[in-house]
Motif scaffolding. Structure first.
Motif, PDB file in Angstrom:
ATOM      1  N   ILE A  16       0.858  -1.192   0.000  1.00  0.00           N
ATOM      2  CA  ILE A  16       0.000   0.000   0.000  1.00  0.00           C
ATOM      3  C   ILE A  16       0.892   1.239   0.000  1.00  0.00           C
ATOM      4  N   LEU A  17       0.871   1.978  -1.098  1.00  0.00           N
ATOM      5  CA  LEU A  17       1.661   3.201  -1.193  1.00  0.00           C
ATOM      6  C   LEU A  17       0.848   4.347  -0.606  1.00  0.00           C
ATOM      7  N   ARG A  18       1.323   4.889   0.496  1.00  0.00           N
ATOM      8  CA  ARG A  18       0.570   5.945   1.159  1.00  0.00           C
ATOM      9  C   ARG A  18       1.077   7.329   0.770  1.00  0.00           C
ATOM     10  N   VAL A  19       0.177   8.082   0.135  1.00  0.00           N
ATOM     11  CA  VAL A  19       0.438   9.480  -0.213  1.00  0.00           C
ATOM     12  C   VAL A  19      -0.746  10.274   0.331  1.00  0.00           C
ATOM     13  N   PRO A  20      -0.526  11.238   1.227  1.00  0.00           N
ATOM     14  CA  PRO A  20      -1.641  12.021   1.763  1.00  0.00           C
ATOM     15  C   PRO A  20      -2.526  12.582   0.653  1.00  0.00           C
ATOM     16  N   VAL A  21      -3.810  12.673   0.932  1.00  0.00           N
ATOM     17  CA  VAL A  21      -4.790  13.082  -0.077  1.00  0.00           C
ATOM     18  C   VAL A  21      -4.406  14.384  -0.768  1.00  0.00           C
ATOM     19  N   GLU A  22      -3.999  15.380   0.004  1.00  0.00           N
ATOM     20  CA  GLU A  22      -3.674  16.678  -0.593  1.00  0.00           C
ATOM     21  C   GLU A  22      -2.563  16.546  -1.622  1.00  0.00           C
ATOM     22  N   VAL A  23      -1.579  15.709  -1.320  1.00  0.00           N
ATOM     23  CA  VAL A  23      -0.473  15.494  -2.255  1.00  0.00           C
ATOM     24  C   VAL A  23      -0.965  14.719  -3.479  1.00  0.00           C
ATOM     25  N   SER A  24      -1.815  13.725  -3.257  1.00  0.00           N
ATOM     26  CA  SER A  24      -2.356  12.931  -4.370  1.00  0.00           C
ATOM     27  C   SER A  24      -3.100  13.802  -5.367  1.00  0.00           C
ATOM     28  N   LEU A  25      -3.950  14.692  -4.867  1.00  0.00           N
ATOM     29  CA  LEU A  25      -4.733  15.556  -5.746  1.00  0.00           C
ATOM     30  C   LEU A  25      -3.841  16.486  -6.559  1.00  0.00           C
ATOM     31  N   LYS A  26      -2.785  16.991  -5.931  1.00  0.00           N
ATOM     32  CA  LYS A  26      -1.849  17.861  -6.653  1.00  0.00           C
ATOM     33  C   LYS A  26      -1.159  17.100  -7.782  1.00  0.00           C
ATOM     34  N   LEU A  27      -0.823  15.835  -7.517  1.00  0.00           N
ATOM     35  CA  LEU A  27      -0.174  15.017  -8.536  1.00  0.00           C
ATOM     36  C   LEU A  27      -1.108  14.755  -9.711  1.00  0.00           C
ATOM     37  N   ILE A  28      -2.388  14.448  -9.398  1.00  0.00           N
ATOM     38  CA  ILE A  28      -3.374  14.205 -10.454  1.00  0.00           C
ATOM     39  C   ILE A  28      -3.537  15.453 -11.313  1.00  0.00           C
ATOM     40  N   GLU A  29      -3.653  16.609 -10.668  1.00  0.00           N
ATOM     41  CA  GLU A  29      -3.828  17.863 -11.402  1.00  0.00           C
ATOM     42  C   GLU A  29      -2.589  18.203 -12.230  1.00  0.00           C
ATOM     43  N   ALA A  30      -1.413  17.941 -11.664  1.00  0.00           N
ATOM     44  CA  ALA A  30      -0.169  18.251 -12.377  1.00  0.00           C
ATOM     45  C   ALA A  30      -0.036  17.414 -13.647  1.00  0.00           C
ATOM     46  N   ARG A  31      -0.587  16.196 -13.603  1.00  0.00           N
ATOM     47  CA  ARG A  31      -0.507  15.319 -14.778  1.00  0.00           C
ATOM     48  C   ARG A  31      -1.590  15.619 -15.799  1.00  0.00           C
TER      49      ARG A  31
END
Length: 203
Positions: free
Chosen positions: A126-141
Motif C-alpha cells: 500500500i503506497l501511502r500518499v496524503p490526499v492533498e499530495v495525491s490531488l496535486k499530482l493528479i492535477e499536475a498530470r
C-alpha cells in the motif's frame, strides 16, 4: 502505475518472468458494470452501497482469475495494480463505524478469495500518499478524476481505511510511506522500499 512499472522492470532485470494486470480492466466486458458505476449510472459512487459496488469489481477480477492462475502455474511473478485490497480501501472508506467496516472487509475477502476463487495475493503493498499530495499530482498530470477521485472526503476515508488494513492484516498488507517531512520521496527511493518488500517473495 509508475511504481508498478518500476517494479516490473526490476523483476525482469533479475531474470523473472512477469505478468501484470491493472484493475478495473477498462474496455473488457467484465468491467462494464464498474465503468457504469464510476460514471454515476447507479448514483454518485460514494453513495452506492459498498457491498453492491464491490460485486461490480469482483466480476471483473473473476474474469481475470484464469489468466492469473495460469501465470502462477507457470511460475511467473504476477504484479497486480488496484486488486481486491483497493476495493477494501475505497468501499470500506464509506463506513464510519469500525465494526461495520471490519465486517465488510471480512466479507469482501471471503467473497472474492473463497467463494469466487480469485487468487489471493502473497503480498499487498500500500503506497501511502496524503490526499492533498495525491490531488496535486493528479492535477499536475492533467488527468481527469474518476468518480472516486473527484470526492475529497471519499479519498480521506479511503486513506484511513488503507492504514487500518495494514494494521489489521500485518502478515500480508504493508504500508509504504511515500512522503516524509511533507515532501514526496523520489520515485527511486519509493521503488527501493517496494522492492525490499517484494524480493523475499520472488527469490
Amino acid at each position: 502505475a509508475g511504481q508498478t512499472n518500476r517494479l516490473i522492470e526490476r523483476l525482469k532485470e533479475d531474470g523473472k518472468s512477469v505478468v501484470t494486470l491493472s484493475f478495473p480492466r477498462y474496455g473488457q466486458e467484465s468491467a462494464r458494470s464498474v465503468e457504469e458505476y464510476l460514471a454515476g449510472k447507479f448514483g454518485p459512487p460514494d453513495k452506492v452501497d459498498a457491498y453492491q459496488a464491490s460485486q461490480f469489481y469482483a466480476i471483473d477480477r473473476r474474469g481475470a482469475a484464469p489468466e492469473i492462475r495460469a501465470a502462477l502455474d507457470r511460475g511467473d511473478v504476477v504484479v497486480l495494480d488496484r486488486y481486491t485490497p483497493s476495493n477494501a480501501g475505497h468501499q470500506g472508506g464509506k463506513m464510519k463505524d469500525p465494526e461495520a467496516r471490519a465486517k465488510f472487509i471480512a466479507w469482501l475477502y471471503h467473497f472474492e478469495y473463497q467463494e469466487l476463487g480469485i487468487p489471493r495475493p502473497d503480498l499487498v503493498v500500500i503506497l501511502r500518499v496524503p490526499v492533498e499530495v495525491s490531488l496535486k499530482l493528479i492535477e499536475a498530470r492533467g488527468r481527469s478524476k474518476d468518480g472516486h477521485e473527484a470526492n475529497t472526503e471519499h479519498l480521506r476515508n479511503a486513506e484511513a481505511t488503507y492504514v487500518w488494513l495494514a494494521e489489521q492484516y500485518p502478515d500480508d498488507h504493508v504500508l509504504v510511506e511515500c512522503v516524509e517531512d511533507g515532501a514526496m520521496l523520489s520515485p527511486e527511493k519509493i521503488s527501493e522500499k517496494v522492492y525490499a518488500l517484494v524480493e523475499p517473495f520472488v527469490s
